[in-house]
Design a protein around this motif. Structure first.
Motif, PDB file in Angstrom:
ATOM      1  N   ARG A 103       0.789  -1.078  -0.062  1.00  0.00           N
ATOM      2  CA  ARG A 103      -0.043  -0.017   0.161  1.00  0.00           C
ATOM      3  C   ARG A 103       0.860   1.287   0.042  1.00  0.00           C
ATOM      4  N   CYS A 104       2.092   1.280   0.778  1.00  0.00           N
ATOM      5  CA  CYS A 104       2.944   2.480   0.670  1.00  0.00           C
ATOM      6  C   CYS A 104       3.439   2.567  -0.655  1.00  0.00           C
ATOM      7  N   VAL A 105       3.821   1.554  -1.299  1.00  0.00           N
ATOM      8  CA  VAL A 105       4.387   1.523  -2.704  1.00  0.00           C
ATOM      9  C   VAL A 105       3.278   2.375  -3.568  1.00  0.00           C
ATOM     10  N   GLU A 106       2.120   1.705  -3.459  1.00  0.00           N
ATOM     11  CA  GLU A 106       1.188   2.061  -4.414  1.00  0.00           C
ATOM     12  C   GLU A 106       0.528   3.601  -4.237  1.00  0.00           C
ATOM     13  N   GLY A 107       0.627   3.965  -2.918  1.00  0.00           N
ATOM     14  CA  GLY A 107       0.185   5.277  -2.740  1.00  0.00           C
ATOM     15  C   GLY A 107       1.279   6.169  -2.560  1.00  0.00           C
ATOM     16  N   ARG A 108       2.414   5.883  -2.808  1.00  0.00           N
ATOM     17  CA  ARG A 108       3.702   6.421  -2.980  1.00  0.00           C
ATOM     18  C   ARG A 108       4.044   7.128  -1.630  1.00  0.00           C
ATOM     19  N   ASP A 109       3.700   6.464  -0.465  1.00  0.00           N
ATOM     20  CA  ASP A 109       3.814   7.196   0.741  1.00  0.00           C
ATOM     21  C   ASP A 109       5.237   6.842   1.576  1.00  0.00           C
ATOM     22  N   THR A 110       6.053   7.851   1.407  1.00  0.00           N
ATOM     23  CA  THR A 110       7.377   7.875   2.038  1.00  0.00           C
ATOM     24  C   THR A 110       7.219   8.168   3.547  1.00  0.00           C
ATOM     25  N   SER A 111       6.163   8.877   4.088  1.00  0.00           N
ATOM     26  CA  SER A 111       6.067   9.185   5.468  1.00  0.00           C
ATOM     27  C   SER A 111       6.023   8.230   6.368  1.00  0.00           C
ATOM     28  N   ALA A 112       5.477   6.892   6.140  1.00  0.00           N
ATOM     29  CA  ALA A 112       5.336   5.903   6.625  1.00  0.00           C
ATOM     30  C   ALA A 112       6.879   5.118   6.772  1.00  0.00           C
TER      31      ALA A 112
END
Length: 206
Positions: free
Chosen positions: A100-109
């Motif tokens: 989910r982090c990769v798909e959402g481009r979520d660097t914060s997590a």
């Protein structure tokens, strides 16, 4: 390559298990997401494994879900990510959360994980974006259909102290570990519950 192992769980602690197979005890490194799914000592345990051989060491890494093992193998192919960091990543985020982090481009997590700075997080998102498709079929099919079911620990030896020590071993600063555990601690909670909730509050899952 040792891809799967089944035996009796002789010892367990955050990050490590000792599994007896045919009279031989195998020391296996595990992420915390696998530790939460371990049965009681003396019971049978099945782990999906990756055998790592280097000039100075031979290490066996174990995972409750094959998806986590397969993600581990992709992570260690990323420039600058070794087995230790990959285990650290999978201790804070299971495979589903990482996808989910990769798909959402979520660097914060990702940057909240010990050892993962902004540059490493950005590199992970870039390099894993092209590889994550190899895992999505398993992800959609269902995660950890599993050989191991969550079992609460019956240990009563200072679970708060043990939870803090586990977070420190994972790479968090003592102050961060104490603060994270104190936020979620309630009377009667086990070490595993404390670690799980503390990590959940420290690392966003969406």
């Amino acid at each position: 390559m040792i891809g799967r192992i089944r035996g009796l769980l002789i010892e367990k602690s955050p990050g490590h298990v000792l599994l007896e197979v045919g009279g031989i005890g195998y020391e296996i490194d595990i992420p915390y997401t696998t530790f939460f799914h371990l049965p009681e000592q003396g019971q049978e345990l099945i782990l999906h494994t990756h055998f790592s051989v280097r000039e100075d060491a031979q290490s066996l890494y174990g995972f409750a879900a094959r998806l986590d093992r397969d993600l581990f193998r992709l992570l260690i192919k990323v420039n600058g990510v070794g087995p230790k960091l990959a285990v650290g990543i999978l201790s804070g985020l299971d495979a589903a959360q990482f996808i989910r982090c990769v798909e959402g481009r979520d660097t914060s997590a990702l940057v909240k994980l010990p050892g993962v700075g902004k540059k490493t997080a950005e590199r992970l998102l870039i390099e894993m974006a092209d590889r994550i498709g190899q895992l999505e079929g398993q992800f959609v099919a269902g995660l950890g259909s599993g050989e191991a079911q969550p079992v609460k620990s019956t240990s009563s030896h200072e679970p708060v102290d043990e939870a803090e020590a586990a977070l420190i071993a994972l790479g968090y600063k003592p102050q961060e570990a104490t603060r994270a555990v104190s936020r979620v601690a309630q009377e009667g909670m086990t070490r595993e519950e404390l670690i799980r909730l503390a990590l959940k509050n420290m690392i966003p899952t969406t």
